[in-house]
Motif scaffolding. Sequence first.
Motif, PDB file in Angstrom:
ATOM      1  N   ALA A 137     -20.192   5.118 -29.289  1.00 38.89           N
ATOM      2  CA  ALA A 137     -19.388   5.039 -30.737  1.00 38.89           C
ATOM      3  C   ALA A 137     -18.992   3.711 -30.930  1.00 38.89           C
ATOM      4  O   ALA A 137     -18.475   2.933 -29.973  1.00 38.89           O
ATOM      5  N   LYS A 138     -18.946   3.248 -32.229  1.00 35.80           N
ATOM      6  CA  LYS A 138     -18.533   1.863 -32.618  1.00 35.80           C
ATOM      7  C   LYS A 138     -17.007   1.778 -32.273  1.00 35.80           C
ATOM      8  O   LYS A 138     -16.523   1.015 -31.998  1.00 35.80           O
ATOM      9  N   TYR A 139     -16.207   3.184 -32.965  1.00 34.03           N
ATOM     10  CA  TYR A 139     -14.990   3.218 -32.984  1.00 34.03           C
ATOM     11  C   TYR A 139     -14.506   4.031 -31.787  1.00 34.03           C
ATOM     12  O   TYR A 139     -14.048   5.130 -32.067  1.00 34.03           O
ATOM     13  N   LYS A 140     -14.943   3.775 -30.516  1.00 32.07           N
ATOM     14  CA  LYS A 140     -14.742   4.425 -29.254  1.00 32.07           C
ATOM     15  C   LYS A 140     -13.085   4.731 -29.269  1.00 32.07           C
ATOM     16  O   LYS A 140     -12.881   6.092 -28.731  1.00 32.07           O
ATOM     17  N   ASN A 141     -12.239   3.743 -29.249  1.00 30.76           N
ATOM     18  CA  ASN A 141     -10.977   4.278 -29.046  1.00 30.76           C
ATOM     19  C   ASN A 141     -10.393   5.283 -29.897  1.00 30.76           C
ATOM     20  O   ASN A 141      -9.418   6.150 -29.838  1.00 30.76           O
ATOM     21  N   ARG A 142     -10.755   5.194 -31.355  1.00 28.16           N
ATOM     22  CA  ARG A 142     -10.395   6.125 -32.324  1.00 28.16           C
ATOM     23  C   ARG A 142     -10.624   7.530 -32.009  1.00 28.16           C
ATOM     24  O   ARG A 142      -9.760   8.394 -32.332  1.00 28.16           O
ATOM     25  N   TRP A 143     -11.964   7.556 -31.545  1.00 28.23           N
ATOM     26  CA  TRP A 143     -12.469   8.989 -31.365  1.00 28.23           C
ATOM     27  C   TRP A 143     -11.718   9.625 -30.159  1.00 28.23           C
ATOM     28  O   TRP A 143     -11.387  10.709 -30.007  1.00 28.23           O
ATOM     29  N   LEU A 144     -11.748   8.680 -29.071  1.00 28.31           N
ATOM     30  CA  LEU A 144     -10.889   9.075 -27.995  1.00 28.31           C
ATOM     31  C   LEU A 144      -9.391   9.456 -28.245  1.00 28.31           C
ATOM     32  O   LEU A 144      -8.865  10.236 -27.488  1.00 28.31           O
ATOM     33  N   LEU A 145      -8.638   8.879 -29.124  1.00 30.09           N
ATOM     34  CA  LEU A 145      -7.273   9.033 -29.320  1.00 30.09           C
ATOM     35  C   LEU A 145      -7.111  10.468 -29.982  1.00 30.09           C
ATOM     36  O   LEU A 145      -6.436  11.274 -29.406  1.00 30.09           O
ATOM     37  N   LEU A 146      -8.474  10.715 -30.614  1.00 32.33           N
ATOM     38  CA  LEU A 146      -8.071  12.475 -31.059  1.00 32.33           C
ATOM     39  C   LEU A 146      -8.036  13.316 -29.796  1.00 32.33           C
ATOM     40  O   LEU A 146      -7.530  14.582 -30.128  1.00 32.33           O
ATOM     41  N   ALA A 147      -8.837  13.174 -28.752  1.00 30.93           N
ATOM     42  CA  ALA A 147      -8.935  13.977 -27.776  1.00 30.93           C
ATOM     43  C   ALA A 147      -7.528  14.300 -27.157  1.00 30.93           C
ATOM     44  O   ALA A 147      -7.199  15.146 -26.418  1.00 30.93           O
ATOM     45  N   TYR A 148      -6.558  13.265 -27.313  1.00 31.20           N
ATOM     46  CA  TYR A 148      -5.150  13.401 -26.724  1.00 31.20           C
ATOM     47  C   TYR A 148      -4.195  14.262 -27.309  1.00 31.20           C
ATOM     48  O   TYR A 148      -3.320  14.559 -27.100  1.00 31.20           O
ATOM     49  N   TRP A 149      -4.653  14.568 -28.790  1.00 26.80           N
ATOM     50  CA  TRP A 149      -3.828  15.205 -29.731  1.00 26.80           C
ATOM     51  C   TRP A 149      -3.216  16.503 -29.313  1.00 26.80           C
ATOM     52  O   TRP A 149      -2.111  16.786 -29.227  1.00 26.80           O
ATOM     53  N   PRO A 150      -4.284  17.498 -28.809  1.00 22.19           N
ATOM     54  CA  PRO A 150      -3.505  18.714 -28.329  1.00 22.19           C
ATOM     55  C   PRO A 150      -2.692  18.763 -27.168  1.00 22.19           C
ATOM     56  O   PRO A 150      -1.890  19.508 -26.869  1.00 22.19           O
TER      57      PRO A 150
END
Length: 253
Positions: free
Chosen positions: A87-100
Amino acid sequence: MGRKILTAILATAILLPFLFFGMLSVGQAWFYPSVLPQRFTLANWQELLAGQSELQVSLLLSVILGLGVAILSTVAGFVISREIARAKYKNRWLLLAYWPFVLSPVVLAILVQRFFLLTGMSGEVIGVLLGQLILAFPFAVIFFQSFWSHEVLQLEQQSQTLGATAVYTLQKVLLPLARPLLLICFFQTFLISWFEYGLTQFIGVGKVKTLPILVFKYVNEANSSHAALASLLIMLPPALLLWTNKKFIFRGI
């Protein structure tokens, strides 16, 4: 000599909980200051092996939930992590995975409880499975990010450039490379489900009785022999998976 002593100490530390809970599960009338129980009986183990006891049902339920969560989160995590890596905004999507993992499982369960109530999945096995996926799936996504390196993505692209289909590339290139990580992720997500208590208790509202739920129930009832037997059943799969990891997976890596 020192290495042997250290090995003996580590072996004792590992085996001591199994020995203690094993003795507690077959012991009766164990009162202070007695060092050992006054009587030994296999009644609890016979109850587990014969008929549909509460422990037997909980063991089967925990295994089904663990396998379901492990399979779904491993497969979905592998696929979604690939899309995030590209993905173009890889770090933004990956940040969501840490939310839980920012919140405790109980607080997280309170936040999502309304969804399970509205869908009728509160107190149901499917609801507990989805609730546990809230923790296991992001873990799998984060875990597989290390696999999708620039070299692996380039290898995938080269395979397709040479005329290989996406299915062939997956079967012959990506899966063989990812096999050790897939197995480790499967084991880890299985253990996440196997030990999970907060989400299971809250979403299952006491109706979905996995082994961790039963352990706390027996402890509250002061039923030490049943609590010890349930604790042993919880401890055995992680020990088996640890041995499997050491003997087969890490040797393959």
